[in-house]
Motif scaffolding. Structure first.
Motif, PDB file in Angstrom:
ATOM      1  N   ARG A  63       0.787  -1.012   0.494  1.00 18.46           N
ATOM      2  CA  ARG A  63      -0.115  -0.087   0.080  1.00 18.46           C
ATOM      3  C   ARG A  63       0.660   1.219   0.222  1.00 18.46           C
ATOM      4  O   ARG A  63       0.073   2.211  -0.505  1.00 18.46           O
ATOM      5  N   ASN A  64       2.046   1.308   0.064  1.00 17.62           N
ATOM      6  CA  ASN A  64       2.887   2.595   0.278  1.00 17.62           C
ATOM      7  C   ASN A  64       4.491   1.485  -0.097  1.00 17.62           C
ATOM      8  O   ASN A  64       4.400   0.656  -0.514  1.00 17.62           O
ATOM      9  N   ASN A  65       5.053   2.396   0.051  1.00 20.60           N
ATOM     10  CA  ASN A  65       6.920   2.910  -0.009  1.00 20.60           C
ATOM     11  C   ASN A  65       7.293   3.619   0.765  1.00 20.60           C
ATOM     12  O   ASN A  65       7.189   4.808   0.986  1.00 20.60           O
ATOM     13  N   ILE A  66       8.755   3.492   0.651  1.00 19.49           N
ATOM     14  CA  ILE A  66       9.539   4.352   1.336  1.00 19.49           C
ATOM     15  C   ILE A  66      10.144   5.732   0.467  1.00 19.49           C
ATOM     16  O   ILE A  66       9.598   6.882   1.076  1.00 19.49           O
ATOM     17  N   GLU A  67       9.901   5.947  -0.509  1.00 23.91           N
ATOM     18  CA  GLU A  67       9.853   6.819  -1.095  1.00 23.91           C
ATOM     19  C   GLU A  67       8.388   7.928  -1.289  1.00 23.91           C
ATOM     20  O   GLU A  67       8.503   9.117  -1.393  1.00 23.91           O
ATOM     21  N   GLN A  68       7.441   7.157  -1.451  1.00 27.00           N
ATOM     22  CA  GLN A  68       6.193   8.098  -0.697  1.00 27.00           C
ATOM     23  C   GLN A  68       6.615   8.392   0.637  1.00 27.00           C
ATOM     24  O   GLN A  68       6.112   9.053   0.875  1.00 27.00           O
ATOM     25  N   LEU A  69       6.467   7.696   1.593  1.00 32.73           N
ATOM     26  CA  LEU A  69       6.065   8.203   3.128  1.00 32.73           C
ATOM     27  C   LEU A  69       7.666   9.669   3.575  1.00 32.73           C
ATOM     28  O   LEU A  69       7.590  10.307   3.721  1.00 32.73           O
TER      29      LEU A  69
END
Length: 123
Positions: free
Chosen positions: A74-80
């Motif tokens: 649902r998410n990845n480190i770049e989005q965070l």
């Protein structure tokens, strides 16, 4: 014998289904060097909890790190990192969003000496 076989197949089916539904969870530590105080901590934590797939957020403003536990589908480190930047704070190599940074309280902004200004030095 049929009942035992059917029961065994049912148990195998339930076990397979339960393993198939497990989501991959990852824990990441992101450097947030511009976090100054408790208000910064609360702002980032509340902002990130609205992001999809986030299960836990812990900001340590003394160590200047943010630890996030999230679902990788649902998410990845770049989005965070981008989400933290959108809240007005630097995140590892991603700089804070200018408009969001301007909206931060004075105590949450970078100290005057810490602002990164790039100037060319003649050689």
């Amino acid at each position: 014998m049929k009942k035992i076989t059917l029961s065994l197949l049912a148990v195998i089916g339930f076990v397979t289904l339960s393993f198939a539904q497990q989501k991959a969870v990852e824990k990441v530590v992101i450097k947030t060097p511009t976090v100054q105080c408790e208000q910064c901590k609360e702002r980032i934590e509340s902002y990130l909890k609205r992001e999809p797939g986030i299960s836990a957020v812990k900001v340590d403003f003394k160590k200047k790190t943010t630890t996030i536990t999230y679902l990788t589908d649902r998410n990845n480190i770049e989005q965070l990192k981008t989400a933290i930047a959108n809240a007005g704070y630097d995140a590892d190599d991603v700089s804070a969003d200018g408009e969001a940074y301007k909206k931060l309280p004075k105590c949450c902004k970078k100290p005057a000496g810490a602002i990164n200004t790039k100037t060319s030095v003649p050689q």
